[in-house]
Design a protein around this motif. Structure first.
Motif, PDB file in Angstrom:
ATOM      1  N   GLY A 215      -6.303  -9.389   7.730  1.00 48.49           N
ATOM      2  CA  GLY A 215      -4.858  -9.229   7.810  1.00 48.49           C
ATOM      3  C   GLY A 215      -4.464  -7.806   8.128  1.00 48.49           C
ATOM      4  N   GLU A 216      -3.278  -7.615   8.639  1.00 53.09           N
ATOM      5  CA  GLU A 216      -2.707  -6.320   8.954  1.00 53.09           C
ATOM      6  C   GLU A 216      -1.896  -5.878   7.739  1.00 53.09           C
ATOM      7  N   LEU A 217      -2.330  -4.824   7.083  1.00 53.25           N
ATOM      8  CA  LEU A 217      -1.736  -4.382   5.822  1.00 53.25           C
ATOM      9  C   LEU A 217      -0.228  -4.146   5.936  1.00 53.25           C
ATOM     10  N   ASP A 218       0.210  -3.433   6.978  1.00 50.63           N
ATOM     11  CA  ASP A 218       1.637  -3.145   7.115  1.00 50.63           C
ATOM     12  C   ASP A 218       2.457  -4.424   7.246  1.00 50.63           C
TER      13      ASP A 218
ATOM     14  N   GLN B 271       5.951  -5.093  -5.967  1.00 47.06           N
ATOM     15  CA  GLN B 271       5.312  -3.776  -5.912  1.00 47.06           C
ATOM     16  C   GLN B 271       3.876  -3.827  -6.425  1.00 47.06           C
ATOM     17  N   ASP B 272       3.641  -4.593  -7.484  1.00 46.13           N
ATOM     18  CA  ASP B 272       2.282  -4.740  -8.016  1.00 46.13           C
ATOM     19  C   ASP B 272       1.368  -5.387  -6.989  1.00 46.13           C
ATOM     20  N   LEU B 273       1.859  -6.419  -6.309  1.00 43.97           N
ATOM     21  CA  LEU B 273       1.059  -7.099  -5.285  1.00 43.97           C
ATOM     22  C   LEU B 273       0.790  -6.169  -4.107  1.00 43.97           C
ATOM     23  N   ILE B 274       1.799  -5.450  -3.676  1.00 42.42           N
ATOM     24  CA  ILE B 274       1.617  -4.500  -2.574  1.00 42.42           C
ATOM     25  C   ILE B 274       0.602  -3.440  -2.956  1.00 42.42           C
TER      26      ILE B 274
END
Length: 154
Positions: free
Chosen positions: A97-100, A131-134
């Motif tokens: 996957g593409e992080l951004d 935010q935790d998942l990111i």
């Protein structure tokens, strides 16, 4: 409308629902083998991503009872196929996957999509959960880094 027409309409609707069960798409609920995952920064990071993303974006989909009944089976199968083709945590070498893009989809509330959280209300995330998942993704998802299923952190 009289009672006779209502019964005919209802009967045709039930017959239609029974007939669409014969359409084969959406009934194959096999999960391919797990080949490679990202190098998770911690077991907690993996658990958080698993909780929020693996149902569609991995080969560890848990197929619900209603995923066997058309037309729900068609919609669910199509969502899982599309999600795995975007990125697949279970076949990271082939389809990373593409992080951004992941971060943007989570932050904007596009993930999980409405058709998922409508049936799984607990999957909706508040700002802190997003935010935790990111953070779990940022600390684990790096270009070109993978681990085998049995190597790395689990």
């Amino acid at each position: 409308m009289n009672k006779k027409w209502i019964m005919r309409f209802l009967g045709l609707g039930i017959l239609g629902l029974l007939l669409i069960q014969l359409i084969p798409f959406g009934h194959d609920h096999t999960n391919p083998p797990i080949v490679a995952e990202p190098k998770w920064s911690s077991p907690q990071a993996r658990a958080l991503v698993k909780e929020h993303c693996f149902q569609c974006h991995s080969n560890e989909t848990q197929w619900t009872w209603y995923s066997n009944i058309a037309p729900a089976s068609w919609l669910i199968a199509e969502d899982v196929i599309a999600a795995r083709s975007r990125f697949n945590f279970s076949d990271w070498n082939k389809n990373p996957g593409e992080l951004d893009e992941m971060k943007e989809e989570i932050q904007e509330g596009a993930m999980p999509p409405i058709q998922y959280w409508a049936f799984h209300p607990s999957s909706r995330m508040d700002q802190q959960q997003k935010q935790d998942l990111i953070h779990a993704l940022e600390s684990s998802v790096q270009d070109g880094e993978t681990s085998s299923r049995f190597g790395g952190l689990r």
